[in-house]
Design an enzyme around this catalytic site. Structure first.
Site, PDB file in Angstrom:
ATOM      1  N   SER A  24     -10.371   0.136   6.911  1.00 57.56           N
ATOM      2  CA  SER A  24      -9.701   0.252   5.616  1.00 57.56           C
ATOM      3  C   SER A  24      -9.035  -1.017   5.104  1.00 57.56           C
ATOM      4  CB  SER A  24      -8.664   1.370   5.662  1.00 57.56           C
ATOM      5  OG  SER A  24      -9.313   2.609   5.567  1.00 57.56           O
ATOM      6  N   SER A  65      -9.900   2.250   2.650  1.00 53.73           N
ATOM      7  CA  SER A  65      -8.934   2.920   1.800  1.00 53.73           C
ATOM      8  C   SER A  65      -7.956   1.971   1.100  1.00 53.73           C
ATOM      9  CB  SER A  65      -8.136   3.925   2.623  1.00 53.73           C
ATOM     10  OG  SER A  65      -7.334   3.251   3.580  1.00 53.73           O
ATOM     11  N   LYS A 125       0.856  -1.198   0.000  1.00 57.83           N
ATOM     12  CA  LYS A 125       0.000   0.000   0.000  1.00 57.83           C
ATOM     13  C   LYS A 125       0.888   1.243   0.000  1.00 57.83           C
ATOM     14  CE  LYS A 125      -3.971   2.001   2.503  1.00 57.83           C
ATOM     15  NZ  LYS A 125      -4.836   1.918   3.695  1.00 57.83           N
TER      16      LYS A 125
END
Ligand SMILES: [Mg+2]
Ligand SMILES: [Zn+2]
Lengths: 483, 497, 95
Positions: B183, B159, B78
């Site tokens: 997330s 997210s 990420k």
């Protein structure tokens, strides 16, 4: 004996509270492993977290905590076993995180006090509100480029103790005495080097005035970052007078931040275009609350060095010094230590006189300080001994001292080299005196009638001994023989 | 050899160990998959060359007799994790071009264990969002398509939307995610994969771009419970550089996976039965409970009375911390700095430079949250908002503490809906409702895992969530494994490489 | 609590964000909606609870006082948008 200002409408009292920022003595910063050394090349004493790089986290330095607690103990303050680091949010070029980590709601040190010593010999106790730990900011340099400011983060994150007094001070004299005493205590503790030129200690001075007799506080101004004891006094005197004139002219004091300009001796408003700051304090979620053990505090308390007030009392009791002399000698830890080394086992009053008189005078004249004194405590002690034992006279001693200061040699060596040793041997002096008496029968008769004429014999003996006879012994023998 | 990219981490590790294929071959198949499915927008910065180089090194190590838990396993990272020498953006314009000179602790752990990094995965800007539509680098597409509207692009959730999409589309074997209010778990549910948010303090936050410091936690996203266990074993661990990381040993999370749920007590919180929740989600929830019951667990209803306060409290705490955490993005030391306005050679003031840089550098959602955060912390409001939310947080944490005196794990749906269309995206507070089931665990700091348990009537994956005691990831994974075995979820997305 | 244009301007100023005039009314509406949503917390009695300081419930861990970082300006300044020698450079600050 507070200072007041005589205005046109009456007498005004000056009310002062101080927030002193003192740089904690530690190897590394409050939350990073970067060095705290002064004067490094720009951005060399900077860890990733000091530059607020993304994802970097603070880790608390245990030594800074220890130093804050010790400082608290030094002002007899309450130590808060539970304290919390808060973020104070504002934007500035030399504040990389966009917030300063400080302690608002739960400071590490609570209420304490400090006794100031005034020039008239009086002393007063000043309340201290709190001490909290916080980060220093970096440095912006504005004069290197016409269009840009330069940012150096070397100072960023260095630990500061903010020491907040109560509004107990009443004038420039008290405020400067407070700063001097606080500096002395911190230096004794070794928690701050007190180096004001380098910014290790600087004061925000809150000043307000009120008519004498009033108990309400007037509107105050805060003069920021005043970095010398003299400037503190000057800033207060200017600011108090300005406020009195304002109020007497029908105006009002605006609560604001001001700056002291030493070149003009004035304070001026730091009128920022922004509305009042809103720092949006909240507990720093990167740092857990700090919980100290009582045992940790107790151990630090039992290890505290003797502080100036205690030392002064001991000097008075142990060495019979006056309060004034003792006060002068303890103001700096180094001076007190030096004096004790000179005085130990010797005539303490004589030692005090020589340290404070000749030595301070000579150091002053040579623009140097005790740390670089060419005369060591041991060496000055030798001189004191020579005086006490009558090896040299007080007058000769001054010459010996001058040579010692010049050459760094010991008193004994100089006395020997220059043959300054007094003749205290009664036999030697007596035979010289006997010779003179035998050779001058007429003078003997006159002196027996008029004792004032004994002085002639003293002169003759000194002449015969090359000036080295101990005058006390000479006088004693003349009195015996010419009774 | 084809489709190496579709292997689980466990299977790939076994294949590598037996010499059935090399790390280079495995990595190459992922690199090809990334090329093939670049239309998903899962990566912001793919690093195929670095990945192949790392794969070669892994092969060389293996040849030299070395082994490590993730030796040669290709992962996506990420883009919230700082990676030394590789651009790290947090999906924001304000960090465009930022190349860290340091490596986050979590990715350092993964590299230590031999992992191969394929590149940096897309996300919502600064991890603020539940649909991955707030990224400056474009939205991410969910590889799943609904039966009724197969042409409609769906959100992957957020997210960690890039991570979920990439893992689901078989672009990588596993990925790192971060979870602040859901997330990891919500995008895992939307994309039909498994995602674990560990206990707060289990993984170091050092080197992860901060969103809300008291909530942020890194965790694994993968295609099986076992793979999550393997990844967590590598990512987790005490870190002296993060004083909120907890100094407790990291167990072998795979060791107890097969221990079953016999004799365990599982709670179903009645407050998770919300209005407007589709019946099929309720059914899947009950079905999951039944699967656990069938394997010998006792399922009981419990109460978590402050469940519905979690989301509003979260929308005070998270923006407040974010407003402060994001103050450092000012154009002075790194990242984007705006040009002076209207062709002027320079800004009139530093203030101007800040405000313009931040106004241009942050997207709308981030600005909204920064302003909310500044507002709730401002003078006169701090107690009413921020401190109130922290008190509510105590109540939420207490709910869980009391619940775990009764039960060993808590079973809930992960989300109140399946993935929705990118153009159907709800706005504002409606959007925030996506996290209604995931936020309570975040507020309490407890671990949670989402795994796919079935498909909606429209053919989209639906996730269920298990919550466990603090630092009992082991127990949580064991229940999750039992559920995974029973659910037998084998469906694959349409846009798979 | 309804947010006005002025409150938006004030929050934007606090947060150092340039917000276009055209966006202020929309933002006021959005922020009002969020605040309206979070204000449901008012209904919860929290009089007997302390604010949660940390979910991990531990206290601050400290480090030894040692110099472990520094003397690496390139690591610090590598991403600087503007620098002069080893300084960061910013538009002139007028004090
Ligand atoms: Mg101040
Ligand atoms: Zn301060």
């Amino acid at each position: 004996m507070a200072q007041t200002i005589k205005g046109q409408t009456g007498e005004w009292e000056i009310v002062i509270g101080m927030e002193v920022h003192a740089q904690v003595l530690s190897e590394s910063k409050l939350f990073s492993g970067a060095s705290t050394t002064f004067g490094k090349a720009p951005n060399h004493n900077v860890a990733l977290v000091d530059a607020a790089l993304p994802g970097m986290l603070p880790v608390l330095n245990e030594e800074c905590v220890r130093q804050a607690v010790r400082s608290g103990l030094g002002i007899k303050a309450e130590i808060n076993l539970y304290s919390v680091f808060d973020r104070k949010n504002y934007f500035y070029a030399d504040l990389p995180q966009g917030y300063q980590i400080s302690q608002l709601y739960h400071p590490i040190v609570g209420e304490g006090e400090l006794t100031i010593d005034l020039e008239d010999g009086e002393s007063r106790t000043i309340g201290i509100e709190r001490i909290h730990l916080e980060q220093d900011a970096g440095k912006s340099i504005h004069d290197q480029d016409p269009h840009r400011s330069f940012i150096d983060l070397n100072r960023t994150g260095v630990a500061l103790m903010e020491i907040v007094s109560k509004p107990d001070l009443r004038g420039g004299d008290e405020a400067s005495a407070y700063m001097t005493k606080l500096r002395s205590i911190l230096r004794y503790l070794g928690t701050c080097d007190g180096n004001m030129e380098q910014g290790s200690m600087r004061a925000d001075v809150n000043v307000s005035v009120r008519p004498v007799g009033s108990t309400e506080l007037g509107t105050r101004t805060e003069t920021k970052n005043v970095n010398s004891v003299r400037f503190i006094r000057q800033a207060i005197e200017f600011e108090a007078r300005r406020q009195v004139e304002l109020l007497e002219g029908g105006g009002a004091v605006v609560q604001e931040t001001r700056l002291y300009d030493p070149s003009k001796g004035e304070t001026r408003s730091m009128r920022s275009k922004e509305e009042a700051h809103d720092y949006r304090y909240f507990p720093d979620p990167d740092l857990l609350p700090l919980q100290l053990e009582q045992g940790f505090v107790d151990a630090l308390a039992s290890d505290l060095p003797e502080l100036p007030d205690e030392k002064r009392a001991r000097f008075q009791a142990e060495y019979g010094l006056s309060a004034y002399d003792a006060g002068v000698l303890v103001a700096e830890k180094e001076t007190g230590d030096f004096f004790e080394a000179v005085a130990k086992g010797r005539d303490a009053k004589l030692a005090a006189n020589w340290v404070m008189g000749e030595l301070f005078g000579a150091l002053n004249k040579a623009s140097t300080d005790l740390a670089d004194s060419p005369i060591s405590a041991d060496s000055l002690g030798g001189l004191i001994e020579a005086i006490s034992e009558g090896t040299i006279s007080g007058r000769t001693a001054k010459d010996v001292f001058a040579s010692m200061f010049e050459t760094g040699k010991s008193a004994v060596a100089i006395i020997d080299e220059q043959g300054l040793k007094q003749i205290s041997d009664e036999g030697a002096i007596e035979s010289a005196l006997d010779e003179i008496i035998a050779a001058n029968p007429a003078q003997v008769e006159k002196a027996k009638e008029n004792p004032k004429l004994k002085g002639w014999f003293v002169g003759q003996v000194m002449k015969a001994t090359g000036g080295q006879a101990n005058p006390a012994v000479v006088n004693k023998l003349i009195n015996q023989k010419l009774g | 050899m084809t489709e190496l990219n579709r292997l689980t981490i466990a299977a790939a590790s076994a294949g590598l160990a037996k010499g059935e294929f090399s790390a280079r071959e495995l990595t190459q198949s992922c690199v090809d998959a990334m090329d093939e499915r670049s239309d998903l927008g899962a990566f912001i910065t793919p690093t195929p060359d670095l990945a192949l180089e790392a794969a070669d090194q892994a092969d060389a190590k293996r040849k030299g007799g070395e082994d490590a838990p993730l030796l040669g396993i290709p992962l996506g990272i990420k883009d919230l994790f700082c990676t030394e020498g590789v651009q790290t953006t947090a999906a924001s314009k304000i960090l465009q071009g930022f190349v860290p000179t340091y490596e986050s602790s979590v990715t350092t752990n993964l590299l230590r264990d031999g992992a191969v990094f394929l590149g940096k995965l897309n996300l919502d800007e600064f991890a603020m969002g539940s649909s991955n539509t707030t990224s400056y680098y474009g939205n991410v597409v969910n590889p799943w398509q609904s039966a009724s509207k197969p042409d409609m692009q769906l959100v992957p959730g957020g997210s960690s939307g890039g991570s979920a999409s990439a893992v689901a589309a078989r672009l990588c074997l596993g990925a790192t995610g971060t979870d602040t209010g859901g997330s990891i778990r919500q995008p895992a549910a939307f994309c039909g994969i498994t995602g674990l948010k560990p206990t707060y303090g289990r993984c170091s936050r050092w080197g992860i771009v901060a969103f809300a410091s008291s909530l942020d936690q890194a965790g694994p996203m993968a295609r099986s419970v076992e793979d999550c266990a393997i990844l967590l074993g590598s990512m987790a661990g005490f870190d002296a550089k993060d004083t909120t990381s907890v100094d407790t040993p990291v167990p072998d999370y795979t060791a107890e996976l097969g221990a079953g749920v016999k004799g365990l007590k599982i709670g179903l919180p009645r407050e998770y039965r919300v209005d407007r929740m589709p019946a099929e989600i309720e059914q899947l929830w009950q079905q999951s409970a039944q699967w656990l019951r069938d394997q010998g667990a006792e399922v009981v209803e419990i109460s978590l009375p402050h469940t519905h306060s979690a989301l509003p409290a979260y929308y005070i705490v998270a923006p407040a911390e974010a407003s402060s955490n994001l103050a450092r993005y000012d154009g002075v030391r790194y990242g984007f700095r705006a040009d002076a306005p209207d062709g002027l050679p320079e800004f009139s003031s530093l203030e101007d430079m800040y405000a313009t840089t931040r106004g241009e550098g942050f997207g709308a959602e981030v600005q909204r949250r920064i302003m909310i955060g500044a507002y709730v912390l401002s003078a006169g409001y701090y107690d009413a908002y921020y401190n109130k939310a922290r008190r509510v947080r105590s109540l939420i944490a207490r709910d869980f503490t009391e619940a775990f005196e009764q039960v060993d794990a808590i079973l809930t749906p992960t989300t109140p809906s399946a993935a929705f269309g990118i153009t159907e995206e709800p706005s504002g507070v409606e959007m925030y409702m996506n996290d209604v089931f995931t936020v309570p665990a975040s507020m309490a700091g407890i671990p949670g895992i989402s795994l796919p348990a079935g498909l909606s009537s429209d053919g989209l994956p639906l996730g269920v969530q298990l919550l466990g005691r603090p630092f009992d990831e082991e127990g949580l994974l064991r229940v999750a494994q039992a559920l995974e075995d029973a659910a037998g979820f084998t469906a694959t997305p349409q846009l798979m490489a | 609590m309804s947010i006005t244009r002025e409150t938006v301007e004030q929050a934007a100023r606090l947060a150092r964000l340039t917000v276009a005039d055209a966006d202020k009314d929309r933002l006021a509406g959005e922020l009002s909606a969020i605040l309206g949503f979070v204000e449901q917390l008012d209904a919860i009695d929290t009089s007997d609870v302390d604010p949660l300081t940390s979910v991990v419930g531990a206290t601050a861990r400290m480090r030894k006082d040692a110099v472990t970082a520094g003397d690496e300006p390139e690591r610090i300044l590598a991403n600087a948008p503007d620098r002069v020698t080893d300084f960061y450079a910013v538009p002139k600050v007028v004090e």
